[in-house]
Write an enzyme that holds these catalytic residues in place. Structure first.
Site, PDB file in Angstrom:
ATOM      1  N   GLU A 176      20.072 -68.805   6.548  1.00 59.17           N
ATOM      2  CA  GLU A 176      19.484 -69.482   7.707  1.00 59.17           C
ATOM      3  C   GLU A 176      20.357 -70.626   8.211  1.00 59.17           C
ATOM      4  O   GLU A 176      19.889 -71.742   8.457  1.00 59.17           O
ATOM      5  CB  GLU A 176      18.071 -69.963   7.381  1.00 59.17           C
ATOM      6  N   GLU A 200      14.099 -61.747   4.068  1.00 63.47           N
ATOM      7  CA  GLU A 200      12.843 -62.475   3.905  1.00 63.47           C
ATOM      8  C   GLU A 200      11.843 -61.968   4.936  1.00 63.47           C
ATOM      9  O   GLU A 200      12.192 -61.746   6.098  1.00 63.47           O
ATOM     10  CB  GLU A 200      13.027 -63.984   4.093  1.00 63.47           C
TER      11      GLU A 200
END
Length: 400
Positions: free
Chosen positions: A187, A328
């Site tokens: 991220e 995720e």
């Protein structure tokens, strides 16, 4: 994902280091010969359903990695065995390094921390599971000790540190076979939501290129290892669209790999719609076509949106031989607001997995170890009990 809220930070257990010191002896068990060849579709099929060991090896106390700092117990073989018994074939282990990386120019990673990472990897690897390890919290501005900051002015230092860190990680695991996959970062973005900006995206691309080159040059099975690459904040739109993502070249990979095959995967995360999956509120508790209360269902992010998003990854990458990993996904527990909410969490998990399979992608459920209100947990990490069998069943089930 960084899940630091509602976690109590505690000191790193000194006894953990004693356990870690013995981990280096496991290397010979984890050694394998030349990594066998595997096509993009085969590796995705072999990875099966995946699970994240979240909030453990990426946790930290005052800028130093500490797997118990956010209120969870030390990871054990018994926990990993329970996860495998539930049907998961892949475990993603988010890892932070932070202040356990020493000063330049060598940027030496603490040997005790590397040994502990290896020990946890071996809990899964030695059971025949696929394992993903990454550099997780080092790019979050909100984390003490973070340094992999794409809009920092210190890019020369950052890139040198990043290269040295992955050189050491790669060397530690160079004899592990294709069941171990490296993920370059997690991220990574400026921390400001909205369209990607420059030069930050170019720096992210540069990190990815450095990662691929560094891993390959360490030799052993790293010359053929599958490597997982994210775009801006692992966002599907910002990775598949014309926002600046660049696939790294792979010029140092093993010449034994046919030119038509790839060894690079693309990492994306999926948490849409966030008002259902992640917002700490009881306003939106239902999802999908089976929802019974329109007022409790988000106005967007339903099955058609999910399908369209994962089709983008298929069109952009899978069709060109690059596997996609939804590293995720998941949704938080809102059953305290709506007793039926966990049914919709299961529907959501099944839909993500089924749609990913449709488009040739692997999936790894985000478990942050928290159960009860707003938790993502599927297991109790103290007792090893399954806490949401209905969600696990949904993940493991075939098309409906």
């Amino acid at each position: 994902m960084a899940r630091t809220t509602r976690k109590t930070r505690v000191a790193f257990l000194a006894a953990l280091l004693a356990v870690a010191a013995s981990a280096s002896g496991l290397a010979t068990q984890a050694s394998a010969g030349t990594a066998p060849r595997s096509s993009a579709s085969q590796i995705v099929a072999d990875m099966g359903a995946g699970w994240n060991l979240g909030n453990q090896l990426e946790a930290n106390a005052n800028g130093y990695p500490s797997e118990t700092a956010w209120g969870l117990p030390t990871v054990t073989q018994a926990l990993i065995d329970k996860v495998k018994a539930a049907g998961f074939k892949t475990i993603r282990i988010p890892v932070s390094y932070l202040n356990d990386i020493g000063a330049g120019p060598n940027y030496t990673i603490s040997s005790s921390w590397l040994n502990r990472i290896q020990q946890v990897v071996d809990y899964a690897y030695n059971r025949g599971l696929y394992v993903l390890i990454n550099m997780h919290g080092d790019g979050y501005k909100s984390v003490t000790g973070s340094w992999l900051i794409c809009d920092s002015s210190a890019q020369t230092t950052i890139k040198a540190k990043y290269q040295k860190a992955w050189q050491q990680i790669s060397a530690k695991f160079q004899n592990y076979d294709q069941h171990l996959i490296f993920e370059s970062m997690n991220e990574e973005f400026t921390g400001q939501y909205g369209n990607p900006t420059q030069p930050c995206y170019s720096n992210i691309n540069s990190y990815n290129q450095t990662f691929v080159d560094t891993v390959r040059k360490t030799g052993g099975n790293n010359t053929a290892r599958w490597l997982l690459i994210p775009g801006w904040n692992t966002n599907i739109d910002y990775t598949t669209g014309n926002y600046g993502f660049a696939l790294p070249t792979d010029q140092y990979r093993s010449s034994s790999i046919p030119g038509s095959e790839k060894r690079i995967m693309i990492s994306v995360h999926y948490y849409d719609p966030w008002d259902f999956t992640g917002t700490d509120s009881g306003a939106i508790t239902q999802w999908g076509r089976a929802a019974t209360n329109p007022a409790k269902k988000s106005t967007w992010g339903q099955e058609d949106y999910l399908d369209a998003q994962l089709k983008k990854t298929y069109d952009k990458f899978v069709t060109k031989g690059y596997p996609v990993v939804v590293g995720e996904y998941g949704s938080i527990d809102k059953s305290s607001f709506d007793s039926s909410s966990n049914k919709y969490r299961a529907d959501y998990a099944h839909a993500v997995v089924a749609t990913a399979k449709k488009y040739g992608a692997a999936t790894v459920y985000w478990d942050n170890g928290a159960n009860g209100q707003y938790g993502f947990g599927l297991f109790d990490r103290k007792s090893y009990a399954v806490t949401h069998q209905e969600i696990i069943n949904a993940i493991m089930s075939g098309p409906r």
